[in-house]
Write a protein that holds these residues in place. Sequence first.
Motif, short mmCIF file in Angstrom:
data_model
loop_
_atom_site.label_atom_id
_atom_site.label_comp_id
_atom_site.label_asym_id
_atom_site.label_seq_id
_atom_site.Cartn_x
_atom_site.Cartn_y
_atom_site.Cartn_z
N TYR A 173 0.83 -1.21 0.00
CA TYR A 173 0.00 0.00 0.00
C TYR A 173 0.86 1.26 0.00
O TYR A 173 2.04 1.22 0.37
N THR A 174 0.28 2.37 -0.43
CA THR A 174 1.01 3.63 -0.48
C THR A 174 0.57 4.55 0.67
O THR A 174 -0.53 4.41 1.21
N ASP A 175 1.43 5.50 1.01
CA ASP A 175 1.09 6.48 2.05
C ASP A 175 -0.14 7.29 1.65
O ASP A 175 -0.95 7.65 2.51
N ALA A 176 -0.25 7.58 0.36
CA ALA A 176 -1.41 8.34 -0.13
C ALA A 176 -2.70 7.57 0.11
O ALA A 176 -3.75 8.16 0.44
N GLN A 177 -2.65 6.26 -0.02
CA GLN A 177 -3.84 5.44 0.23
C GLN A 177 -4.24 5.48 1.70
O GLN A 177 -5.42 5.59 2.03
N TYR A 178 -3.25 5.36 2.57
CA TYR A 178 -3.55 5.43 4.01
C TYR A 178 -4.16 6.78 4.38
O TYR A 178 -5.10 6.86 5.17
N LYS A 179 -3.62 7.84 3.82
CA LYS A 179 -4.13 9.18 4.11
C LYS A 179 -5.59 9.31 3.67
O LYS A 179 -6.45 9.80 4.42
#
Length: 227
Positions: A173-179
């Motif tokens: 997963y990407t940081d942008a997805q978590y955000k």
Amino acid sequence: MRNRIALKIRTSLFFLTAMLLTGCSTKVIHEPEKIKEESAKQELNVIDYFLPLQNSEIRTETPTHVVLHFISNVGNNAQDPYNLQDVYSIFLEYGVSSHYVIGRSGEIYQLVPEERVAYHAGLGVLPYFTKYRNNMNQYSIGIEMLAIGTKEEMASMMKEDLYDSINPSLIGYTDAQYKSLNSLLDDITDRNPSIQRNRKYIVGHDEYAPGRKTDPGSLFDWSKIGF
């Protein structure tokens, strides 16, 4: 007599002016606080990308859960597994659906309105909600993230050599997805008081259907959404 009347008029005007000023001062004090509170809320940008009505049904129960998933088209295109149109075609082909899809850059797509049931959970049961057995769709909102799990988690979907050919940057997963997921969960729980923002009510597909499903899998970091 006239002096008494004039005094009464001046006194009344004094108290009236004081009341008006008090009312105005209260508004001046609180209005900036309200504006500050509203501006602090992150605006949620959701892109409509709705599936046909046959990929969902009318909801008859109040949602109490959010179920998290991963999805990709890696089995058909390992070099470009996150093409949204390809993923959309998977939903159409298999007659399944999800309320939301979160892209690799954090973009949020809505495929099914929350007031309708999306076909995302299937057969399964949660230990503390046995009355939901095989009926989680009615009680939940589904969120798919464009992601790929570990080799073991993807084994039922693809051969080992195909998995080995995937660019490592496309796995997990990407940081942008978590955000974006954090913002989306905040929005959903704010609008749906029946859904509590904790691990009892925000669950993975693999918790509802262990042994049958592996998503969002071991690469999903629950601490990044506050758990």
